[in-house]
Scaffold this motif. Structure first.
Motif, short mmCIF file in Angstrom:
data_model
loop_
_atom_site.label_atom_id
_atom_site.label_comp_id
_atom_site.label_asym_id
_atom_site.label_seq_id
_atom_site.Cartn_x
_atom_site.Cartn_y
_atom_site.Cartn_z
N UNK A 11 1.06 -1.25 0.27
CA UNK A 11 0.16 0.09 0.00
C UNK A 11 0.53 1.36 -0.01
N UNK A 12 2.65 1.30 0.30
CA UNK A 12 3.05 2.63 0.25
C UNK A 12 4.06 1.70 -0.02
N UNK A 13 4.88 2.22 -1.13
CA UNK A 13 6.31 1.46 -2.15
C UNK A 13 7.11 2.08 -1.02
N UNK A 14 7.35 2.81 -0.58
CA UNK A 14 8.56 3.65 0.32
C UNK A 14 8.36 3.03 1.82
N UNK A 15 7.27 2.83 2.23
CA UNK A 15 7.43 2.56 4.11
C UNK A 15 7.26 0.57 3.89
N UNK A 16 7.82 0.17 2.55
CA UNK A 16 7.06 -1.39 2.07
C UNK A 16 9.24 -1.75 2.05
N UNK A 17 10.09 -0.48 1.40
CA UNK A 17 11.09 -1.04 1.00
C UNK A 17 12.00 -0.49 2.06
N UNK A 18 11.40 0.35 3.33
CA UNK A 18 12.60 0.89 4.35
C UNK A 18 11.86 -0.89 5.27
N UNK A 19 10.25 -1.44 5.55
CA UNK A 19 10.51 -2.84 5.82
C UNK A 19 11.11 -3.41 5.41
N UNK A 20 11.73 -3.40 4.34
CA UNK A 20 11.76 -5.14 3.59
C UNK A 20 13.48 -4.90 3.79
N UNK A 21 13.88 -3.95 3.61
CA UNK A 21 15.33 -3.74 4.07
C UNK A 21 15.38 -3.36 5.06
N UNK A 22 15.15 -2.49 5.81
CA UNK A 22 15.60 -2.00 7.27
C UNK A 22 15.23 -3.09 7.90
N UNK A 23 14.20 -3.66 8.33
CA UNK A 23 13.67 -4.81 9.02
C UNK A 23 13.99 -6.49 8.96
N UNK A 24 13.34 -6.81 7.88
CA UNK A 24 13.59 -8.30 7.09
C UNK A 24 15.00 -8.54 6.41
#
Length: 128
Positions: A11-24
């Motif tokens: 639903x939000x590409x930049x939020x997803x990028x942060x989650x998938x890189x910084x967290x996962x």
């Protein structure tokens, strides 16, 4: 034949990028502007030339009801392999990740399910 690209609607590409890189722990591979959206992919740091995950915008009218139905039924949008589900569960939970299913052994596979903060459930798994 082999898979070189798969996608998850977010639903939000930049939020997803942060989650998938910084967290996962994935790394950004491609980020190309396409109008108001991006061609935005991540890859495993263990296989930077391997399968890319497209963080695809969920703007199409059919996508949101689809995602909502999957989440309501507890069905993951995709699955990622990890070395140790229990260890990864503890690491991610320590980072504030919400799990809808704690680690459970199913025959020879251990799985857990997390919320990716972008409208999806994601399964992590390893084979015993």
């Amino acid at each position: 034949m082999r898979i070189n690209l798969t996608s998850v609607f977010v639903d939000d590409q930049l939020k997803a990028l942060a989650f998938y890189t910084d967290v996962l722990g994935f790394v950004e591979k491609s980020k190309v502007a396409i109008g108001d959206d991006w061609w935005l992919t991540v890859v495993s740091p263990e296989d930077p030339e391997g399968t890319e995950l497209l963080l695809e915008p969920d703007g199409h009218p059919a996508v949101k009801p689809y995602k909502e139905a999957l989440v309501a039924d507890g069905i993951p949008a995709t699955a990622f392999t990890v070395d140790d589900v229990s260890a990864e569960f503890e690491r991610l939970r320590g980072l504030g990740v919400h799990f809808t299913q704690e680690p459970v052994l199913m025959d020879k596979v251990t799985v857990a399910v997390l919320d990716d903060t972008c409208g999806n459930l994601i399964q992590i798994m390893h084979t015993e």
